[in-house]
Design a protein around this motif. Structure first.
Motif, PDB file in Angstrom:
ATOM      1  N   THR A 190      54.443  -4.280  -4.136  1.00 23.58           N
ATOM      2  CA  THR A 190      53.650  -5.039  -2.822  1.00 23.58           C
ATOM      3  C   THR A 190      52.340  -5.309  -3.259  1.00 23.58           C
ATOM      4  O   THR A 190      51.590  -4.333  -3.515  1.00 23.58           O
ATOM      5  N   SER A 194      44.674  -9.098   3.178  1.00 24.89           N
ATOM      6  CA  SER A 194      46.171  -8.977   4.003  1.00 24.89           C
ATOM      7  C   SER A 194      46.316 -10.388   4.934  1.00 24.89           C
ATOM      8  O   SER A 194      47.207 -10.654   5.496  1.00 24.89           O
ATOM      9  N   GLY A 223      52.031 -12.107   2.884  1.00 27.09           N
ATOM     10  CA  GLY A 223      53.273 -11.923   3.495  1.00 27.09           C
ATOM     11  C   GLY A 223      53.657 -12.996   4.772  1.00 27.09           C
ATOM     12  O   GLY A 223      54.526 -12.724   5.627  1.00 27.09           O
ATOM     13  N   LYS A 224      52.950 -14.057   4.620  1.00 29.01           N
ATOM     14  CA  LYS A 224      53.122 -15.255   5.347  1.00 29.01           C
ATOM     15  C   LYS A 224      53.603 -16.321   4.724  1.00 29.01           C
ATOM     16  O   LYS A 224      54.795 -17.078   5.120  1.00 29.01           O
ATOM     17  N   THR A 225      53.138 -16.715   3.627  1.00 27.62           N
ATOM     18  CA  THR A 225      53.478 -17.905   2.674  1.00 27.62           C
ATOM     19  C   THR A 225      53.117 -17.428   1.429  1.00 27.62           C
ATOM     20  O   THR A 225      52.370 -16.368   1.179  1.00 27.62           O
ATOM     21  N   PRO A 226      53.643 -17.963   0.419  1.00 25.11           N
ATOM     22  CA  PRO A 226      53.443 -17.542  -1.021  1.00 25.11           C
ATOM     23  C   PRO A 226      51.879 -17.734  -1.239  1.00 25.11           C
ATOM     24  O   PRO A 226      51.175 -18.544  -0.617  1.00 25.11           O
ATOM     25  N   ASP A 255      55.128 -13.671  -3.448  1.00 19.40           N
ATOM     26  CA  ASP A 255      56.064 -14.549  -2.499  1.00 19.40           C
ATOM     27  C   ASP A 255      55.734 -14.185  -1.105  1.00 19.40           C
ATOM     28  O   ASP A 255      54.940 -13.286  -0.790  1.00 19.40           O
ATOM     29  N   LYS A 256      56.558 -14.989  -0.321  1.00 19.36           N
ATOM     30  CA  LYS A 256      56.268 -14.814   0.943  1.00 19.36           C
ATOM     31  C   LYS A 256      56.613 -13.473   1.841  1.00 19.36           C
ATOM     32  O   LYS A 256      55.985 -13.245   2.737  1.00 19.36           O
ATOM     33  N   SER A 257      57.362 -12.774   1.071  1.00 19.85           N
ATOM     34  CA  SER A 257      57.352 -11.438   1.566  1.00 19.85           C
ATOM     35  C   SER A 257      56.311 -10.436   1.234  1.00 19.85           C
ATOM     36  O   SER A 257      56.223  -9.321   1.831  1.00 19.85           O
ATOM     37  N   GLY A 258      55.361 -10.736   0.251  1.00 18.39           N
ATOM     38  CA  GLY A 258      54.374  -9.993  -0.225  1.00 18.39           C
ATOM     39  C   GLY A 258      54.541  -9.252  -1.204  1.00 18.39           C
ATOM     40  O   GLY A 258      53.799  -8.392  -1.733  1.00 18.39           O
ATOM     41  N   LYS A 259      55.806  -9.789  -2.164  1.00 16.12           N
ATOM     42  CA  LYS A 259      55.941  -9.158  -3.551  1.00 16.12           C
ATOM     43  C   LYS A 259      55.350  -9.876  -4.535  1.00 16.12           C
ATOM     44  O   LYS A 259      55.431 -11.175  -4.813  1.00 16.12           O
ATOM     45  N   VAL A 304      58.159 -18.976  -6.393  1.00 16.05           N
ATOM     46  CA  VAL A 304      58.087 -18.521  -4.930  1.00 16.05           C
ATOM     47  C   VAL A 304      58.417 -19.684  -3.982  1.00 16.05           C
ATOM     48  O   VAL A 304      58.372 -19.496  -2.873  1.00 16.05           O
TER      49      VAL A 304
END
Length: 163
Positions: A31, A48, A52-55, A139-143, A162
């Motif tokens: 993460t 932050s 976690g919103k967009t790539p 990526d958009k999930s934060g990974k 992504v």
């Protein structure tokens, strides 16, 4: 950034190769960490706010970095092509440059995306940045899906991971 961390950063910068960056930087699959950065007008923003919103494409960068200059045309092209779908954040490291130097560079060169300053090296430390011109794609999930270093990275292939 501590003197030891600065010395290690400089040493890694001097000898970094793409394979070495994979060994030393943050691991793909983790993460993406957040942390405090400064806008060029001196306001504090947390990374932050972008994750976690967009790539996101992060580049750890310096005004004096030859690899960063070599990568710049590819980074500008990627921003033009993917800027509507991907957030580009350039993190100016605090090693051998001040926020005033970064502001002067930005005024003369007008790099797109967000250009932020890592005054205390907190974010650079969290990403275990091995050298400048270190790119992290999130990526958009934060990974984290990609890390690499150097002036000849295939940003298009990294960003496709992504999209």
């Amino acid at each position: 950034m501590s003197p030891l961390r600065s010395a290690l950063f400089a040493l890694a910068f001097a000898f970094a190769t793409p394979a070495l960056a994979q060994d030393l930087g943050i691991a793909v699959g983790e993460t993406a960490p957040s942390g405090p950065l400064q806008t060029l007008d001196g306001k504090t923003v947390d990374l932050s706010a972008y994750l976690g919103k967009t790539p996101v494409v992060l580049e750890f960068w310096a005004t004096w970095c030859g690899n960063c200059k070599q990568l710049e045309p590819a980074m500008r092209a990627a921003m033009t092509k993917h800027g509507a779908k991907v957030k580009f954040v350039t993190v100016a490291v605090s090693v051998n440059q001040s926020i005033e130097r970064v502001k002067g560079w930005q005024k003369a060169n007008k790099l797109g995306g967000e250009l932020l300053y890592d005054k205390k090296g907190t974010v650079s430390g969290a990403y275990d940045v091995p050298a400048t011109s270190y790119v992290v794609v999130v990526d958009k999930s934060g990974k984290i899906v990609y890390t690499g270093v150097g002036g000849a990275q295939n940003l298009e292939a990294a960003i496709k991971k992504v999209l």
